[in-house]
Design an enzyme around this catalytic site. Structure first.
Site: not given
Ligand code: ZN
Length: 270
Positions: A2-3
Site C-alpha cells: 500500500p502506497e
C-alpha cells in the site's frame, strides 16, 4: 504494497463507517503485528468516540475523544475489511462500532503496526518527527524543493523518495511525476531547474490525485460485506512499461536506482 493513495482511500472508506461513532468493542486476536499492540489498546479504545480521521505519510489516523489517536500502518499486506462475513486467521484486530459495524485489520504478513499516540503530540511522535511535508499539503512547493535540493548531487529520483524531504511519496508516483514533468530521474537534485520544479510539484499532486480517484471509484464496491479497502490497479504511463512507447513516441526504459526500478523515457526526460 500500500502506497499513499491506498492509505488515503482506506482512511476515507473507514471514515464512512467509523467517523463520529463509538467504538463499542475491541478484539485483539494476537498480541502483535510488526511490534506488539499497545498494552492498553482495548482499554483506550473501548467506549471512545471517533472524532476524526486522517493520514500522515503512509499512516492512517483515528482520532478519539480521549485525546489519543490510534495510528495504523498497513505494512506490506495490511488491509481493513468492513463487515466481513467471517473473522479469519489474519484478522488480527477487530473493532465494532456502537451501530454494530465491524472493521477487521487483516495483515497476512504482519509488517503493519498499530500504535496509540497522544493526539496533541502527534507531530513529535518519533516516526513523524523527521518527515517532510505532505505531497498533497501546502508545505510542498517548488521553492521548498529548490531549497531541499540545493547543492545536492544525489539523483532527483532518490531525493523525492527520501521521506525527510517529502513524506509518503512512493516509487510509482515519483516515476510518473518525473515523466510528466520531463525530468530525467538520474539528474542531480541540485541541477534541476526552478522551472522544472515549478512543473513538477503540481504533477506530483496530479498523479497522486489520479490514484486516489481510481481508488475512490472502486470504493463503492469495497464498502460492502467482505469488502476490502485500499487496493486497486491503475494503468500508468511509464511505471511497469519497459520497452513500451512513451506518450512522446520515445521508448520507456528501466534502470535500477537505490535498489529499485526507475521507469523513464530518455527522449522527453532531460
Ligand atoms: Zn517520452
Amino acid at each position: 504494497m500500500p502506497e499513499l493513495p491506498e492509505v488515503e482511500t482506506t482512511v476515507r472508506g473507514l471514515a464512512t463507517v467509523l467517523d463520529g461513532q463509538v467504538i463499542a468493542r475491541v478484539q485483539m486476536n494476537r498480541a502483535d503485528l510488526r511490534r506488539p499492540f499497545p498494552v492498553d489498546l482495548a482499554q483506550a479504545l473501548t467506549g471512545a468516540r471517533v472524532t476524526g480521521m486522517g493520514r500522515r505519510a503512509k499512516y492512517g489516523l483515528i482520532h478519539t475523544d480521549r485525546a489519543r489517536t490510534m495510528v495504523f500502518h498497513l505494512g506490506m499486506s495490511g488491509r481493513w475489511r468492513i463487515d466481513p462475513e467471517d473473522i479469519g486467521k489474519h484478522d488480527h484486530l477487530v473493532l465494532e462500532t456502537g451501530e454494530g459495524r465491524v472493521l477487521a485489520l487483516n495483515d497476512a504478513r504482519r509488517f503493519g503496526s498499530v500504535d496509540l499516540v497522544d493526539s496533541d503530540a502527534l507531530d513529535a511522535w518519533r516516526p513523524f518527527a523527521a518527515l517532510g511535508p505532505e505531497p498533497l499539503g501546502d508545505g510542498l512547493t517548488a521553492k521548498y524543493l529548490a531549497a531541499a535540493f540545493k547543492d545536492r548531487i544525489a539523483a532527483v529520483k532518490l531525493l523525492l523518495l527520501d521521506q525527510r524531504i517529502v513524506a509518503g511519496l512512493g516509487n510509482i508516483y515519483v516515476c510518473e511525476a518525473l515523466n510528466r514533468a520531463g525530468i530525467h530521474p538520474e539528474r542531480e537534485g541540485g541541477k534541476v531547474s526552478r522551472k522544472a520544479l515549478d512543473r513538477l510539484v503540481p504533477l506530483i499532486r496530479e498523479v497522486l490525485n489520479e490514484a486516489i480517484a481510481a481508488g475512490g471509484s472502486t470504493l463503492r464496491d469495497y464498502v460492502q460485506p467482505d469488502g476490502e479497502l485500499g487496493y486497486f490497479a491503475k494503468d500508468w504511463r511509464v511505471y511497469g512499461r519497459e520497452g513500451e512507447a512513451c506518450t512522446c513516441g520515445g521508448t520507456v526504459l528501466r534502470i535500477a536506482q537505490g535498489g529499485r526500478s526507475s521507469f523513464f523515457c530518455a527522449k522527453c526526460q532531460k
